[in-house]
Structures are given as structure tokens and as C-alpha cells.
Design a protein around this motif. Structure first.
Motif, PDB file in Angstrom:
ATOM      1  N   GLN A  58      -4.451   0.077  12.575  1.00 34.77           N
ATOM      2  CA  GLN A  58      -3.917   1.067  11.643  1.00 34.77           C
ATOM      3  C   GLN A  58      -2.544   0.656  11.131  1.00 34.77           C
ATOM      4  N   ARG A  59      -1.703   0.136  12.036  1.00 38.44           N
ATOM      5  CA  ARG A  59      -0.377  -0.313  11.606  1.00 38.44           C
ATOM      6  C   ARG A  59      -0.492  -1.510  10.662  1.00 38.44           C
ATOM      7  N   GLU A  60      -1.377  -2.433  10.978  1.00 41.09           N
ATOM      8  CA  GLU A  60      -1.550  -3.605  10.124  1.00 41.09           C
ATOM      9  C   GLU A  60      -2.066  -3.203   8.747  1.00 41.09           C
ATOM     10  N   THR A  61      -3.011  -2.274   8.721  1.00 45.18           N
ATOM     11  CA  THR A  61      -3.560  -1.810   7.449  1.00 45.18           C
ATOM     12  C   THR A  61      -2.492  -1.111   6.613  1.00 45.18           C
ATOM     13  N   ALA A  62      -1.647  -0.318   7.258  1.00 46.29           N
ATOM     14  CA  ALA A  62      -0.569   0.361   6.534  1.00 46.29           C
ATOM     15  C   ALA A  62       0.396  -0.649   5.919  1.00 46.29           C
ATOM     16  N   ALA A  63       0.709  -1.700   6.668  1.00 42.55           N
ATOM     17  CA  ALA A  63       1.610  -2.731   6.153  1.00 42.55           C
ATOM     18  C   ALA A  63       0.982  -3.457   4.963  1.00 42.55           C
ATOM     19  N   ALA A  64      -0.296  -3.796   5.073  1.00 45.56           N
ATOM     20  CA  ALA A  64      -0.979  -4.479   3.976  1.00 45.56           C
ATOM     21  C   ALA A  64      -1.095  -3.577   2.749  1.00 45.56           C
ATOM     22  N   THR A  65      -1.327  -2.288   2.966  1.00 46.28           N
ATOM     23  CA  THR A  65      -1.419  -1.326   1.865  1.00 46.28           C
ATOM     24  C   THR A  65      -0.119  -1.286   1.078  1.00 46.28           C
ATOM     25  N   GLU A  66       1.000  -1.367   1.776  1.00 47.56           N
ATOM     26  CA  GLU A  66       2.301  -1.361   1.106  1.00 47.56           C
ATOM     27  C   GLU A  66       2.477  -2.614   0.260  1.00 47.56           C
ATOM     28  N   VAL A  67       2.038  -3.757   0.775  1.00 52.75           N
ATOM     29  CA  VAL A  67       2.137  -5.000   0.003  1.00 52.75           C
ATOM     30  C   VAL A  67       1.291  -4.902  -1.265  1.00 52.75           C
ATOM     31  N   LEU A  68       0.090  -4.350  -1.138  1.00 53.13           N
ATOM     32  CA  LEU A  68      -0.822  -4.278  -2.274  1.00 53.13           C
ATOM     33  C   LEU A  68      -0.463  -3.177  -3.260  1.00 53.13           C
ATOM     34  N   GLY A  69       0.236  -2.139  -2.807  1.00 54.65           N
ATOM     35  CA  GLY A  69       0.592  -1.033  -3.684  1.00 54.65           C
ATOM     36  C   GLY A  69      -0.603  -0.191  -4.101  1.00 54.65           C
ATOM     37  N   LEU A  70      -1.508   0.077  -3.163  1.00 52.05           N
ATOM     38  CA  LEU A  70      -2.737   0.802  -3.473  1.00 52.05           C
ATOM     39  C   LEU A  70      -2.467   2.256  -3.840  1.00 52.05           C
ATOM     40  N   ASP A  71      -3.350   2.800  -4.668  1.00 50.43           N
ATOM     41  CA  ASP A  71      -3.291   4.220  -5.021  1.00 50.43           C
ATOM     42  C   ASP A  71      -4.096   5.081  -4.050  1.00 50.43           C
ATOM     43  N   PHE A  72      -5.008   4.453  -3.316  1.00 49.55           N
ATOM     44  CA  PHE A  72      -5.903   5.218  -2.440  1.00 49.55           C
ATOM     45  C   PHE A  72      -6.410   4.278  -1.360  1.00 49.55           C
ATOM     46  N   ARG A  73      -6.484   4.775  -0.127  1.00 53.51           N
ATOM     47  CA  ARG A  73      -7.127   4.023   0.947  1.00 53.51           C
ATOM     48  C   ARG A  73      -7.685   4.996   1.970  1.00 53.51           C
ATOM     49  N   GLU A  74      -8.909   4.722   2.418  1.00 58.42           N
ATOM     50  CA  GLU A  74      -9.568   5.616   3.366  1.00 58.42           C
ATOM     51  C   GLU A  74     -10.486   4.790   4.259  1.00 58.42           C
ATOM     52  N   ASN A  75     -10.669   5.266   5.491  1.00 63.76           N
ATOM     53  CA  ASN A  75     -11.597   4.620   6.421  1.00 63.76           C
ATOM     54  C   ASN A  75     -12.652   5.643   6.834  1.00 63.76           C
ATOM     55  N   GLU A 177       0.551 -12.834   1.888  1.00 66.75           N
ATOM     56  CA  GLU A 177       1.420 -11.928   2.652  1.00 66.75           C
ATOM     57  C   GLU A 177       0.640 -10.726   3.164  1.00 66.75           C
ATOM     58  N   SER A 178      -0.235 -10.192   2.328  1.00 64.12           N
ATOM     59  CA  SER A 178      -1.031  -9.031   2.749  1.00 64.12           C
ATOM     60  C   SER A 178      -1.987  -9.408   3.876  1.00 64.12           C
ATOM     61  N   ILE A 179      -2.511 -10.621   3.841  1.00 66.85           N
ATOM     62  CA  ILE A 179      -3.424 -11.069   4.898  1.00 66.85           C
ATOM     63  C   ILE A 179      -2.664 -11.270   6.208  1.00 66.85           C
ATOM     64  N   ARG A 180      -1.459 -11.830   6.114  1.00 63.26           N
ATOM     65  CA  ARG A 180      -0.659 -12.056   7.331  1.00 63.26           C
ATOM     66  C   ARG A 180      -0.268 -10.753   8.009  1.00 63.26           C
ATOM     67  N   CYS A 181      -0.362  -9.634   7.304  1.00 68.50           N
ATOM     68  CA  CYS A 181      -0.104  -8.331   7.941  1.00 68.50           C
ATOM     69  C   CYS A 181      -1.078  -8.092   9.095  1.00 68.50           C
ATOM     70  N   TYR A 182      -2.268  -8.690   9.023  1.00 70.96           N
ATOM     71  CA  TYR A 182      -3.269  -8.520  10.075  1.00 70.96           C
ATOM     72  C   TYR A 182      -3.066  -9.598  11.140  1.00 70.96           C
ATOM     73  N   GLU A 183      -1.912  -9.546  11.765  1.00 73.25           N
ATOM     74  CA  GLU A 183      -1.523 -10.573  12.727  1.00 73.25           C
ATOM     75  C   GLU A 183      -2.530 -10.698  13.861  1.00 73.25           C
ATOM     76  N   SER A 184      -3.048  -9.571  14.338  1.00 73.31           N
ATOM     77  CA  SER A 184      -3.984  -9.611  15.467  1.00 73.31           C
ATOM     78  C   SER A 184      -5.274 -10.345  15.120  1.00 73.31           C
ATOM     79  N   GLN A 185      -5.573 -10.465  13.837  1.00 72.15           N
ATOM     80  CA  GLN A 185      -6.835 -11.070  13.412  1.00 72.15           C
ATOM     81  C   GLN A 185      -6.685 -12.517  12.935  1.00 72.15           C
ATOM     82  N   VAL A 186      -5.566 -12.847  12.319  1.00 70.53           N
ATOM     83  CA  VAL A 186      -5.455 -14.164  11.680  1.00 70.53           C
ATOM     84  C   VAL A 186      -4.375 -15.053  12.277  1.00 70.53           C
TER      85      VAL A 186
END
Length: 235
Positions: A58-75, A177-186
Motif C-alpha cells: 500500500q505504501r509503495e502504491t501510494a508513492a508510485a501514484t504520486e509520481v504518476l499523478g493519477l486522478d483515480f486509483r482503486e483496488n 522512478e514509479s517502478i522503483r517505488c515498488y522496492e519490495s518487488q524490483v
């Protein structure tokens, strides 16, 4: 995020957190630069993984969302590793389509080694149809998303011919940069010897850029013809 007050131009359907960034991060960034409204809906949490937890993701997704500047995100919270094309899952995704009313859906390509990705692709097709149904208990008003494009999220080493390749050259650094937000995965416990997983992602984008004479690109497939208002966009 809450439902957008204005319909989305693009909605990316990602089987797991990080799939949108890896596959179409450049497209998202370019579209936002052009003033388009863009959202992402993930079908699962992506957990469990060797180095992740729901809280970390969740933290990684929030960080990536900020980089991308999304208008909407949901799981949607559907089961990771055992995603199934159930009526419940189709209903949930169709509800998102009706609430966000995207002009274009970006869906996973239908041929993949990962069962979740194959199911996600089929779910998008079925939910797109269900989204237009009347006399149902689905949320919001009936809506038929006009276009659906399929992005490469391919674990198989195959080379489908895309219908189009989008030039993302200006946005490759922010995509990475947005991909590197998912540190636990990549990054965590990954080999640092060349080529790393990040090298592979960047090099694939470079290859698709090469195919259109640009620096970096992202490919898409379409089952339907793509209309153009002018040949100027091909220049």
C-alpha cells in the motif's frame, strides 16, 4: 481515492500493484501531461510475495501514484494467485467502469504465462460488456467504454505484433522512478548484476522505441480497428 467527478479518459486495469507502472507507466505520464484524466484499478493486492506485505504494498502504491499523478486509483481486493473469472469479479469491475466512465480501457494482453493476467484480460472484455447493461443492480448508469487496448505484460518470451506503439521518450525516467517505488518487488534481494529487472524493463521500452524510430515506446494491441481524424498524428 473517491470516484472522479469527471469521467476518465483512460482507465488502466492492472492484475496487481506495479503492473500499471511496468507496462504503461510512460503512457500514463504522457497522457497526464496532455491533460487527460487517468485512473488505475488493481484487481488484487499482489500479496503474498517474498518481501512484501499488504502494508508495504500500500505504501509503495501510494508513492508510485504520486509520481504518476493519477486522478483515480482503486483496488478491488480479489484473490491474488487464484484470480478467477467469476460473476462476482465481473460485477465488481463492471461497476468501476460505470462509475469512472473511461473513454479507453487499457487491459492486459490476453496471452501470458501468469494465470492472473490471462484471467484479468478476459475479465476486462466481459466487464466492458456488462457495464452497458440496463435493469441491473450495478452502480451508476449503464456505460459502454468506447475503446479497449491491450498492453504488454508478458511473462512469456513471445513477440506479438502491436497495433500501435506510443512514444514515451520524454517520460522514461519518471516511468522508471514509479517502478522503483515498488522496492519490495524490483529491488529487495534482487541481483544487482547486469541485466537487472530494471534494466530489462527499460531495455524493452528502448526496443519498442526503436521500432518507431524514437527513444522509448510502449506497445498496444487492438482487436478492433483504430480510427484517425487526421494523418498528422502519424508524422
Amino acid at each position: 481515492m473517491t470516484d472522479p467527478e469527471t469521467p476518465l479518459d483512460l482507465l488502466v486495469v492492472a492484475p496487481h500493484p506495479d503492473d500499471a507502472e511496468i507496462s504503461v507507466g510512460g503512457t500514463i505520464l504522457l497522457s497526464r501531461q496532455q491533460g487527460l484524466r487517468v485512473g488505475v484499478v488493481e484487481l488484487t493486492s499482489g500479496e503474498p510475495t517474498p518481501h512484501g506485505t499488504p502494508a508495504i504494498r500500500q505504501r509503495e502504491t501510494a508513492a508510485a501514484t504520486e509520481v504518476l499523478g493519477l486522478d483515480f486509483r482503486e483496488n478491488l481486493g480479489l484473490p491474488n494467485r487464484s484470480l478467477e473469472h467469476t460473476l462476482q469479479a465481473r460485477r465488481a469491475l463492471a461497476g468501476v467502469f460505470r462509475r469512472t466512465r473511461p473513454q479507453t480501457i487499457l487491459a492486459p494482453y490476453w496471452d501470458d504465462a501468469h494465470p492472473d493476467h490471462v484471467v484479468a484480460s478476459a475479465l476486462c472484455d466481459a466487464a466492458r460488456f456488462w457495464s452497458k447493461l440496463s435493469r441491473t443492480d450495478l452502480p451508476a448508469e449503464p456505460f459502454w467504454p468506447p475503446r479497449i487496448l491491450y498492453f504488454w505484460s508478458i511473462h512469456l518470451r513471445i513477440h506479438p505484433k502491436p497495433s500501435l506503439v506510443l512514444d514515451i521518450s520524454e517520460h522514461i525516467e519518471s516511468k522508471m522512478e514509479s517502478i522503483r517505488c515498488y522496492e519490495s518487488q524490483v529491488i529487495t534481494d534482487r541481483s544487482t548484476e547486469f541485466p537487472t529487472i530494471l534494466d530489462d524493463i527499460r531495455d524493452r521500452a528502448r526496443y519498442w522505441g526503436w521500432t518507431i524510430g524514437k527513444g522509448y515506446g510502449e506497445p498496444f494491441a487492438s482487436r478492433e480497428e483504430i480510427g484517425l481524424g487526421s494523418l498528422e498524428s502519424l508524422i
